[in-house]
Design a protein around this motif. Structure first.
Motif, PDB file in Angstrom:
ATOM      1  N   THR A 151     -22.236   6.076  29.565  1.00  0.00           N
ATOM      2  CA  THR A 151     -23.720   5.006  28.747  1.00  0.00           C
ATOM      3  C   THR A 151     -24.401   5.163  28.789  1.00  0.00           C
ATOM      4  N   CYS A 183     -19.497   7.048  33.173  1.00  0.00           N
ATOM      5  CA  CYS A 183     -18.732   6.612  33.965  1.00  0.00           C
ATOM      6  C   CYS A 183     -17.569   7.575  35.020  1.00  0.00           C
ATOM      7  N   ARG A 209     -25.864   7.220  31.807  1.00  0.00           N
ATOM      8  CA  ARG A 209     -25.287   6.638  32.961  1.00  0.00           C
ATOM      9  C   ARG A 209     -23.578   7.048  33.245  1.00  0.00           C
ATOM     10  N   ASP A 218     -10.979   6.219  25.601  1.00  0.00           N
ATOM     11  CA  ASP A 218     -11.561   6.282  27.741  1.00  0.00           C
ATOM     12  C   ASP A 218     -13.051   5.955  27.296  1.00  0.00           C
ATOM     13  N   LEU A 219     -14.161   5.212  27.946  1.00  0.00           N
ATOM     14  CA  LEU A 219     -15.062   4.739  28.194  1.00  0.00           C
ATOM     15  C   LEU A 219     -16.001   5.981  29.192  1.00  0.00           C
ATOM     16  N   MET A 277     -27.011  -1.045  24.624  1.00  0.00           N
ATOM     17  CA  MET A 277     -26.580   0.379  25.597  1.00  0.00           C
ATOM     18  C   MET A 277     -25.297   0.433  24.473  1.00  0.00           C
ATOM     19  N   ILE A 278     -25.468   1.835  24.837  1.00  0.00           N
ATOM     20  CA  ILE A 278     -24.855   3.225  23.979  1.00  0.00           C
ATOM     21  C   ILE A 278     -23.635   3.674  24.617  1.00  0.00           C
ATOM     22  N   GLU A 279     -22.217   3.225  24.275  1.00  0.00           N
ATOM     23  CA  GLU A 279     -21.079   3.262  24.976  1.00  0.00           C
ATOM     24  C   GLU A 279     -20.583   4.981  24.230  1.00  0.00           C
ATOM     25  N   VAL A 280     -19.805   6.051  25.475  1.00  0.00           N
ATOM     26  CA  VAL A 280     -19.852   7.248  25.241  1.00  0.00           C
ATOM     27  C   VAL A 280     -18.411   7.351  25.227  1.00  0.00           C
ATOM     28  N   LYS A 281     -17.410   7.527  24.664  1.00  0.00           N
ATOM     29  CA  LYS A 281     -16.149   7.160  24.554  1.00  0.00           C
ATOM     30  C   LYS A 281     -15.340   9.071  24.455  1.00  0.00           C
ATOM     31  N   SER A 307     -26.470  11.245  35.704  1.00  0.00           N
ATOM     32  CA  SER A 307     -27.072  10.250  35.838  1.00  0.00           C
ATOM     33  C   SER A 307     -28.660   9.515  36.359  1.00  0.00           C
TER      34      SER A 307
END
Length: 78
Positions: free
Chosen positions: A74, A59, A57, A70-71, A1-5, A26
């Motif tokens: 994902t 958040c 997805r 902040d996230l 899983m990659i986080e997009v911040k 999403s």
């Protein structure tokens, strides 16, 4: 899983911004470099790109207040 911040370098004299637009829902597939969201910081709009391919997805929602780091989403590899 990659986080997009939210990139932390968007913040200068302002500590908060707002997510103003999503380009994907999403569950949509994204590719690296796709524009996924817009963030408004100090009356300037910044684009957030997908760092990897996969299923997005969310958040946070449009108009949510966000800060650097902040996230916001994902991306799950297919």
């Amino acid at each position: 899983m990659i986080e997009v911040k939210i990139p932390e370098d968007l913040w200068t004299d302002t500590t908060e911004g707002a997510l103003t637009n999503w380009y994907f829902e999403s569950g949509d597939r994204v590719a690296p470099g796709d524009l996924v969201a817009d963030i408004m910081v100090a009356k300037a709009v910044f684009e957030i790109e997908a760092p990897a391919a996969g299923i997005l997805r969310r958040c946070v929602q449009v108009d949510d207040v966000v800060k650097g780091g902040d996230l916001v989403a994902t991306i799950v590899a297919e």
